[in-house]
Motif scaffolding. Structure first.
Motif, PDB file in Angstrom:
ATOM      1  N   UNK A   1     -18.729 -36.543 -22.520  1.00  0.00           N
ATOM      2  CA  UNK A   1     -17.632 -37.085 -23.308  1.00  0.00           C
ATOM      3  C   UNK A   1     -16.410 -36.205 -23.458  1.00  0.00           C
ATOM      4  N   UNK A   2     -16.348 -35.062 -22.751  1.00  0.00           N
ATOM      5  CA  UNK A   2     -15.170 -34.199 -22.839  1.00  0.00           C
ATOM      6  C   UNK A   2     -14.167 -34.557 -21.743  1.00  0.00           C
ATOM      7  N   UNK A   3     -12.965 -34.902 -22.172  1.00  0.00           N
ATOM      8  CA  UNK A   3     -11.927 -35.181 -21.182  1.00  0.00           C
ATOM      9  C   UNK A   3     -11.433 -33.864 -20.595  1.00  0.00           C
ATOM     10  N   UNK A   4     -11.053 -33.898 -19.344  1.00  0.00           N
ATOM     11  CA  UNK A   4     -10.622 -32.693 -18.644  1.00  0.00           C
ATOM     12  C   UNK A   4      -9.264 -32.907 -18.009  1.00  0.00           C
ATOM     13  N   UNK A   5      -8.402 -31.915 -18.151  1.00  0.00           N
ATOM     14  CA  UNK A   5      -7.147 -31.921 -17.404  1.00  0.00           C
ATOM     15  C   UNK A   5      -7.351 -31.004 -16.204  1.00  0.00           C
TER      16      UNK A   5
ATOM     17  N   UNK B   1     -13.464 -35.767  -4.251  1.00  0.00           N
ATOM     18  CA  UNK B   1     -12.158 -35.657  -4.890  1.00  0.00           C
ATOM     19  C   UNK B   1     -12.198 -35.985  -6.378  1.00  0.00           C
ATOM     20  N   UNK B   2     -11.198 -35.445  -7.091  1.00  0.00           N
ATOM     21  CA  UNK B   2     -11.058 -35.709  -8.519  1.00  0.00           C
ATOM     22  C   UNK B   2      -9.556 -35.675  -8.815  1.00  0.00           C
ATOM     23  N   UNK B   3      -9.095 -36.531  -9.715  1.00  0.00           N
ATOM     24  CA  UNK B   3      -7.660 -36.610  -9.984  1.00  0.00           C
ATOM     25  C   UNK B   3      -7.130 -35.342 -10.655  1.00  0.00           C
ATOM     26  N   UNK B   4      -5.967 -34.896 -10.243  1.00  0.00           N
ATOM     27  CA  UNK B   4      -5.393 -33.673 -10.799  1.00  0.00           C
ATOM     28  C   UNK B   4      -3.892 -33.833 -10.994  1.00  0.00           C
ATOM     29  N   UNK B   5      -3.343 -33.003 -11.877  1.00  0.00           N
ATOM     30  CA  UNK B   5      -1.889 -32.944 -12.044  1.00  0.00           C
ATOM     31  C   UNK B   5      -1.372 -31.736 -11.296  1.00  0.00           C
ATOM     32  N   UNK B   6      -0.272 -31.910 -10.591  1.00  0.00           N
ATOM     33  CA  UNK B   6       0.298 -30.803  -9.821  1.00  0.00           C
ATOM     34  C   UNK B   6       1.426 -30.154 -10.616  1.00  0.00           C
TER      35      UNK B   6
ATOM     36  N   UNK C   1     -11.044 -29.499 -21.997  1.00  0.00           N
ATOM     37  CA  UNK C   1     -11.207 -28.619 -20.836  1.00  0.00           C
ATOM     38  C   UNK C   1      -9.950 -28.641 -19.972  1.00  0.00           C
ATOM     39  N   UNK C   2      -9.528 -27.455 -19.577  1.00  0.00           N
ATOM     40  CA  UNK C   2      -8.435 -27.341 -18.608  1.00  0.00           C
ATOM     41  C   UNK C   2      -9.010 -26.653 -17.380  1.00  0.00           C
ATOM     42  N   UNK C   3      -8.955 -27.326 -16.232  1.00  0.00           N
ATOM     43  CA  UNK C   3      -9.490 -26.779 -14.991  1.00  0.00           C
ATOM     44  C   UNK C   3      -8.333 -26.473 -14.044  1.00  0.00           C
ATOM     45  N   UNK C   4      -8.297 -25.266 -13.521  1.00  0.00           N
ATOM     46  CA  UNK C   4      -7.171 -24.837 -12.678  1.00  0.00           C
ATOM     47  C   UNK C   4      -7.698 -24.428 -11.304  1.00  0.00           C
ATOM     48  N   UNK C   5      -7.299 -25.183 -10.279  1.00  0.00           N
ATOM     49  CA  UNK C   5      -7.753 -24.879  -8.912  1.00  0.00           C
ATOM     50  C   UNK C   5      -6.693 -24.036  -8.203  1.00  0.00           C
ATOM     51  N   UNK C   6      -7.081 -23.341  -7.150  1.00  0.00           N
ATOM     52  CA  UNK C   6      -6.166 -22.523  -6.332  1.00  0.00           C
ATOM     53  C   UNK C   6      -5.378 -21.535  -7.196  1.00  0.00           C
ATOM     54  N   UNK C   7      -6.095 -20.849  -8.077  1.00  0.00           N
ATOM     55  CA  UNK C   7      -5.486 -19.964  -9.077  1.00  0.00           C
ATOM     56  C   UNK C   7      -4.654 -18.856  -8.451  1.00  0.00           C
ATOM     57  N   UNK C   8      -5.006 -18.421  -7.242  1.00  0.00           N
ATOM     58  CA  UNK C   8      -4.281 -17.317  -6.595  1.00  0.00           C
ATOM     59  C   UNK C   8      -2.819 -17.656  -6.328  1.00  0.00           C
TER      60      UNK C   8
END
Ligand SMILES: [Zn+2]
Length: 190
Positions: free
Chosen positions: A35-39, A61-66, A88-95
């Motif tokens: 039940x936790x929404x994630x950005x 795949x999962x929807x993301x904001x660029x 939750x805030x998930x950040x991909x390609x952090x480098x």
């Protein structure tokens, strides 16, 4: 007055083709089931496969904001904070975000978020990408994934660039990079 809650930082790092985005999607999906929404956020410089989804090399795949830079992450989260279910805030390609990302993560933690950061720990020269040393000091839980060396099959922690280039960050996929162990890795000079 509401008691300030502190967040939690999880860092997932490793070379390309070590399953980082797969692990991130797994964590996001299990949090959503509870039940936790994630950005989910990714940098706009990464337009492989899809502009607005996090996509693994195997097609999950999962929807993301660029966003363009780390500061935009805070602006975006600030806008969406009215939704109390977003935890939750998930950040991909952090480098791609550089040193600035660690301060942004510290702010998100002070706001009480669970933050999951994913990226390459080492660049094509074998040097550490800036945000990671600072992220490790903030991290509650660090997962180092390894790939399979494309030469000898041992544990790969490095990403070998197959095409010479002067830029530190070159977006690419299969064919442009290979996972390599410490013995088989040949640092690029650019
Ligand atoms: Zn090797």
């Amino acid at each position: 007055m509401e008691k300030p809650s502190l967040g939690r930082l999880e860092v997932i790092c490793g070379p390309m083709f070590s399953g980082k985005t797969t692990e991130l999607i797994r964590r996001i999906e299990s949090a959503r089931e509870l039940g936790s929404a994630t950005l989910a956020i990714k940098p706009t410089t990464d337009n492989r496969y899809s502009s607005y989804d996090l996509v693994t090399h195997t097609g999950q795949r999962i929807q993301a904001s660029a966003v363009l830079n780390a500061a935009e992450i805070l602006a975006l989260v600030g806008e969406l904070r009215i939704s109390k279910s977003m935890k939750i805030v998930a950040i991909d390609e952090a480098h791609f975000f550089g040193e600035e990302l660690s301060q942004v993560c510290a702010t998100l933690l002070s706001w009480g978020f669970r933050v999951i950061v994913v990226g390459l720990e080492f660049d094509h020269r074998g040097d550490v990408f800036e945000p990671f040393p600072a992220l490790f000091t903030l991290s509650n839980d660090t997962t180092r994934l390894v790939g399979i060396c494309s030469i000898c099959g041992n544990r790969a922690i490095h990403t070998q660039r197959m095409n010479p280039s002067m830029q530190r960050i070159v977006v690419g996929g299969v064919g442009d990079y290979e996972p390599r162990c410490e013995k088989c890795f040949a640092p690029s000079r650019g």
